[in-house]
Design a protein around this motif. Structure first.
Motif, PDB file in Angstrom:
ATOM      1  N   GLU A 214       0.867  -1.382  -0.028  1.00  6.27           N
ATOM      2  CA  GLU A 214      -0.073   0.018  -0.114  1.00  6.27           C
ATOM      3  C   GLU A 214       0.941   1.251   0.073  1.00  6.27           C
ATOM      4  O   GLU A 214       1.964   1.171   0.459  1.00  6.27           O
ATOM      5  CB  GLU A 214      -0.965   0.000   1.220  1.00  6.27           C
ATOM      6  CG  GLU A 214      -2.122  -1.134   1.377  1.00  6.27           C
ATOM      7  CD  GLU A 214      -2.751  -1.002   2.507  1.00  6.27           C
ATOM      8  OE1 GLU A 214      -3.060  -0.036   3.148  1.00  6.27           O
ATOM      9  OE2 GLU A 214      -3.364  -1.989   2.824  1.00  6.27           O
ATOM     10  N   ASN A 215       0.465   2.263  -0.471  1.00  7.50           N
ATOM     11  CA  ASN A 215       1.024   3.606  -0.697  1.00  7.50           C
ATOM     12  C   ASN A 215       2.445   3.486  -1.201  1.00  7.50           C
ATOM     13  O   ASN A 215       3.574   4.039  -0.530  1.00  7.50           O
ATOM     14  CB  ASN A 215       1.235   4.300   0.951  1.00  7.50           C
ATOM     15  CG  ASN A 215      -0.131   4.514   1.509  1.00  7.50           C
ATOM     16  OD1 ASN A 215      -1.278   4.916   0.869  1.00  7.50           O
ATOM     17  ND2 ASN A 215      -0.374   3.991   2.583  1.00  7.50           N
ATOM     18  N   SER A 218       4.648   6.581  -1.895  1.00  8.45           N
ATOM     19  CA  SER A 218       4.989   7.423  -0.791  1.00  8.45           C
ATOM     20  C   SER A 218       6.326   6.261  -0.092  1.00  8.45           C
ATOM     21  O   SER A 218       7.379   6.979   0.517  1.00  8.45           O
ATOM     22  CB  SER A 218       4.016   7.288   0.476  1.00  8.45           C
ATOM     23  OG  SER A 218       2.868   8.084  -0.201  1.00  8.45           O
TER      24      SER A 218
END
Length: 244
Positions: A214-215, A218
């Motif tokens: 996830e992400n 980032s």
């Protein structure tokens, strides 16, 4: 002169002039049969054979070197010979022999100079024999040792093996977290921090992991930011190019 010939042969080996190296070692052994570096010259002969993929010849030289070193009480040379025997057994996919030699090494030389090299070299055999988890714990300590030694080539191999095995057992997310908070990293060792961050990036940028993390954007940015914070002078060319 025996030491001069041995140093000369070692330089030739380092320059990939393997035939000339072999000739110089032969000259050394013929002219100085009582030299205290005879056992080390046998290992050099084995190294030449190993690079030429003449594994049976290499094994014979390493076994001879190991026997001679043991008699002379040259423990570091004996240790090196045993390490090279592990590497040859793995190269020939003789898994049982490789694991037996690995166990011998750990019994006699655990904690010594060549331990990191032996663990990394033996890893394919240990995996084949279901002992990868046992080796992972040792690899964590070895990665710290190699970082302290600034042995970049072995460190890269060790981290690659560690990431592959840990990732297969625990998944890419757990691997990223582990590399982010790797245990025992010395505060001032920026080189080791950089290689841990690069290994993390390799996991994050691997196409097969994109759907599991996830992400992702980032996470990648954080890893690059970690690299950017490190002094440029402590980074290898490969890492500098990656940062660029």
């Amino acid at each position: 002169m025996d030491l001069v010939l041995f140093a000369y042969a070692t330089c030739l080996y380092g320059m990939d002039k393997l035939d000339e190296c072999a000739e110089k070692v032969k000259e050394l052994q013929e002219e100085f049969p009582g030299t205290p570096v005879f056992d080390r010259s046998l290992i050099l002969q084995g190294d030449v054979h190993q690079l030429n993929e003449e594994f049976d010849l290499a094994r014979a030289k390493y076994e001879e070197a190991r026997k001679m070193a043991k008699g002379l009480r040259h423990s570091e040379t004996e240790e090196n010979a045993l390490f090279q025997l592990v590497a040859v057994a793995v190269a020939q996919e003789r898994w049982d022999d490789a694991v037996a030699l690995y166990d011998e090494f750990m019994k006699d030389f655990e904690g010594r100079f060549f331990e990191p090299n032996v663990i990394v070299s033996a890893m394919p055999a240990l995996e084949e024999k279901g002992r990868a988890a046992e080796a992972l714990g040792k690899l964590e300590k070895v990665i710290i040792q190699l970082g302290e030694r600034y042995d970049v080539a072995q460190l890269e191999r060790a981290l690659s093996s560690y990431a592959r095995i840990f990732g297969e057992k625990n998944g890419p997310v757990a691997l990223v977290r582990k590399l982010e908070r790797f245990p025992g990293v010395p505060v001032r060792n920026n080189m080791l921090k950089a290689w841990l961050a690069v290994t993390r990036l390799n996991v994050l940028e691997d196409e097969k992991n994109k759907k599991e993390i996830e992400n992702l954007a980032s996470e990648i940015k954080v890893a690059y930011d970690d690299l950017m914070r490190l002094p440029r002078g402590d980074l290898s060319n490969y890492i500098l190019v990656k940062v660029g």
